[in-house]
Design a protein around this motif. Structure first.
Motif, mmCIF file in Angstrom:
data_model
loop_
_atom_site.group_PDB
_atom_site.id
_atom_site.type_symbol
_atom_site.label_atom_id
_atom_site.label_comp_id
_atom_site.label_asym_id
_atom_site.label_seq_id
_atom_site.Cartn_x
_atom_site.Cartn_y
_atom_site.Cartn_z
ATOM 1 N N GLN A 101 114.316 33.265 -51.967
ATOM 2 C CA GLN A 101 115.724 33.456 -51.683
ATOM 3 C C GLN A 101 116.603 32.956 -52.833
ATOM 4 O OE1 GLN A 101 116.126 31.339 -48.000
ATOM 5 N NE2 GLN A 101 115.369 33.072 -46.737
ATOM 6 N N ALA A 102 116.139 31.906 -53.541
ATOM 7 C CA ALA A 102 116.942 31.314 -54.604
ATOM 8 C C ALA A 102 116.894 32.127 -55.887
ATOM 9 C CB ALA A 102 116.478 29.881 -54.878
ATOM 10 N N VAL A 103 115.711 32.649 -56.237
ATOM 11 C CA VAL A 103 115.566 33.314 -57.541
ATOM 12 C C VAL A 103 115.355 34.815 -57.400
ATOM 13 C CG1 VAL A 103 114.655 31.211 -58.578
ATOM 14 C CG2 VAL A 103 113.060 32.895 -57.638
ATOM 15 N N GLY A 104 115.098 35.297 -56.197
ATOM 16 C CA GLY A 104 114.905 36.724 -56.008
ATOM 17 C C GLY A 104 113.733 37.241 -56.815
ATOM 18 N N ALA A 105 113.943 38.417 -57.434
ATOM 19 C CA ALA A 105 112.872 39.022 -58.221
ATOM 20 C C ALA A 105 112.711 38.362 -59.582
ATOM 21 C CB ALA A 105 113.155 40.518 -58.385
ATOM 22 N N GLY A 106 113.607 37.417 -59.908
ATOM 23 C CA GLY A 106 113.511 36.739 -61.214
ATOM 24 C C GLY A 106 112.269 35.894 -61.359
ATOM 25 N N GLY A 107 111.739 35.394 -60.248
ATOM 26 C CA GLY A 107 110.489 34.655 -60.263
ATOM 27 C C GLY A 107 110.535 33.353 -61.043
ATOM 28 N N ILE A 108 109.374 33.014 -61.579
ATOM 29 C CA ILE A 108 109.210 31.740 -62.282
ATOM 30 C C ILE A 108 110.145 31.633 -63.482
ATOM 31 C CG2 ILE A 108 107.608 30.397 -63.695
ATOM 32 C CD1 ILE A 108 107.075 30.037 -60.816
ATOM 33 N N GLN A 109 110.326 32.704 -64.213
ATOM 34 C CA GLN A 109 111.160 32.658 -65.412
ATOM 35 C C GLN A 109 112.591 32.225 -65.087
ATOM 36 O OE1 GLN A 109 111.225 36.308 -67.618
ATOM 37 N NE2 GLN A 109 112.466 35.455 -69.286
ATOM 38 N N LEU A 110 113.176 32.830 -64.072
ATOM 39 C CA LEU A 110 114.535 32.453 -63.682
ATOM 40 C C LEU A 110 114.567 31.045 -63.105
ATOM 41 C CD1 LEU A 110 117.486 33.149 -63.291
ATOM 42 C CD2 LEU A 110 116.895 34.238 -61.101
ATOM 43 N N ALA A 111 113.538 30.696 -62.323
ATOM 44 C CA ALA A 111 113.481 29.351 -61.735
ATOM 45 C C ALA A 111 113.415 28.287 -62.819
ATOM 46 C CB ALA A 111 112.281 29.238 -60.802
ATOM 47 N N GLU A 112 112.623 28.520 -63.865
ATOM 48 C CA GLU A 112 112.507 27.534 -64.938
ATOM 49 C C GLU A 112 113.799 27.417 -65.733
ATOM 50 O OE1 GLU A 112 109.025 28.572 -67.162
ATOM 51 O OE2 GLU A 112 107.715 27.362 -65.867
ATOM 52 N N GLN A 113 114.527 28.509 -65.896
ATOM 53 C CA GLN A 113 115.825 28.425 -66.558
ATOM 54 C C GLN A 113 116.784 27.536 -65.761
ATOM 55 O OE1 GLN A 113 117.218 32.434 -67.121
ATOM 56 N NE2 GLN A 113 115.636 32.944 -68.620
ATOM 57 N N ARG A 114 116.800 27.721 -64.448
ATOM 58 C CA ARG A 114 117.663 26.899 -63.617
ATOM 59 C C ARG A 114 117.174 25.455 -63.567
ATOM 60 N NH1 ARG A 114 119.016 30.277 -58.218
ATOM 61 N NH2 ARG A 114 120.291 28.405 -57.889
ATOM 62 N N LEU A 115 115.838 25.267 -63.596
ATOM 63 C CA LEU A 115 115.295 23.908 -63.629
ATOM 64 C C LEU A 115 115.658 23.221 -64.949
ATOM 65 C CD1 LEU A 115 113.557 21.738 -62.281
ATOM 66 C CD2 LEU A 115 111.546 22.801 -63.328
ATOM 67 N N ASP A 116 115.643 23.974 -66.055
ATOM 68 C CA ASP A 116 116.073 23.418 -67.339
ATOM 69 C C ASP A 116 117.494 22.891 -67.248
ATOM 70 O OD1 ASP A 116 113.707 23.896 -68.536
ATOM 71 O OD2 ASP A 116 114.359 25.583 -69.764
ATOM 72 N N ASN A 117 118.373 23.674 -66.640
ATOM 73 C CA ASN A 117 119.774 23.249 -66.515
ATOM 74 C C ASN A 117 119.886 21.961 -65.702
ATOM 75 O OD1 ASN A 117 120.626 25.499 -67.969
ATOM 76 N ND2 ASN A 117 120.908 26.748 -66.129
ATOM 77 N N ILE A 118 119.082 21.869 -64.646
ATOM 78 C CA ILE A 118 119.097 20.655 -63.820
ATOM 79 C C ILE A 118 118.623 19.456 -64.621
ATOM 80 C CG2 ILE A 118 118.031 19.538 -61.826
ATOM 81 C CD1 ILE A 118 117.965 22.297 -60.474
ATOM 82 N N LEU A 119 117.500 19.605 -65.332
ATOM 83 C CA LEU A 119 116.934 18.486 -66.098
ATOM 84 C C LEU A 119 117.857 18.068 -67.233
ATOM 85 C CD1 LEU A 119 113.211 19.652 -66.251
ATOM 86 C CD2 LEU A 119 114.156 17.809 -64.859
#
Length: 290
Positions: A101-119
């Protein structure tokens, strides 16, 4: 023969449909069954499962602990001494439905981009409140724990669990290295000058103490020597006085001999005196004819 001709394509289609309805979930994965883009089933245990062909699709996600490198990040600690920080995080997908629900079809790549922003955000937030010395010291383990704890809360909205955060490298920007080295050199030189000054001060204090001790010892020795000399002179004068009182003529003879010894030295034996001088009384013969 004609029936066989019709049945064979049907059989092939049935086999293809049956095979397309089967899917396997590996023990290292979690799977979502989607129907028209909506999650209809979650498969978290490994095994063989079925889906509706052509209508449902299966999306799998890695269930293992994953690593994510955070690129060089410039931070400004509380003492305004800029630092370049490299970090990495270990995480895993804990809620695949929320993750989808959070990343949709973006998968791991989009999730890691958002995780980078958090870190990056949490690293700046935590390290910006402490001094550069704290970041470079052994207390950095506490700082990494604070970054991880802060990132856990935000990453949970992505269906992720941040397991660990580590600072790999902490350096000064290249432009600041020379200035920093010069400042460190100046500080060490100042400390060395202070140590030398304190050493010289201590040496002068010790030298002054030693000189005073020498003066006191010499003064005391001179005083004692004068006392001893005075006592010896007094004793000698007493002996002379006693001897003079005991035999006045012998004392006069002794004093005359002392006078002759001091006057008739080698290289100093020429004297001009009257022959009847009292100086020669004890050199005269008792017999005038001799």
């Amino acid at each position: 023969m004609r029936k066989t001709t019709y049945l064979l394509p049907v059989l092939v289609l049935v086999v293809i449909g049956a095979l397309s309805s089967l899917f396997i979930v590996d023990e290292r994965e979690k799977a979502l069954v989607l129907q028209f883009g909506k999650v209809v089933s979650v498969k978290e245990e490994p095994g063989l499962y079925f889906k509706v062909p052509m209508i449902q699709e299966v999306v799998t996600y890695d269930d293992r602990i994953l690593s994510r490198e955070v690129g060089p990040l410039e931070i400004t600690p509380s003492d305004d001494r800029r630092l370049i920080v490299d970090a990495f995080a270990r995480y895993r997908i804990t809620d695949v439905v929320q993750f989808r629900q959070a990343v949709g079809a973006g998968g791991i790549q989009l999730a890691e981009q958002r995780l980078d922003n958090i870190l990056r955000s949490q690293t700046r937030e935590v390290l910006g409140k402490v001094s550069s010395n704290d970041i470079l010291s052994s207390d950095r383990a506490t700082l990494m724990l604070r970054i991880r704890n802060a990132a856990i809360t935000e990453a949970r909205s992505l269906g992720l669990e941040v397991i660990d955060v580590r600072l790999k490298r902490t350096d000064l920007p290249q432009a600041n290295l020379e200035a920093t080295f010069a400042r460190m050199r100046a500080e060490r030189e100042r400390e060395a000058a202070d140590e030398i000054a304190r050493g010289k001060e201590a040496a002068l204090r010790i030298q002054a103490q030693a000189d005073r001790t020498v003066v006191e010892l010499v003064s005391d020795a001179n005083r004692q020597s004068e006392i001893i000399r005075g006592e010896a002179d007094a004793k000698r004068n007493g002996i002379f006085a006693a001897a003079y009182g005991a035999d006045q003529e012998f004392f006069e003879f002794y004093r005359s001999l002392e006078a002759y010894r001091k006057a008739l030295l080698e290289g100093n034996s020429s004297m001009v005196m009257s022959p009847d001088s009292e100086f020669f009384n004890y050199l005269k013969s008792a017999n005038p004819d001799q």
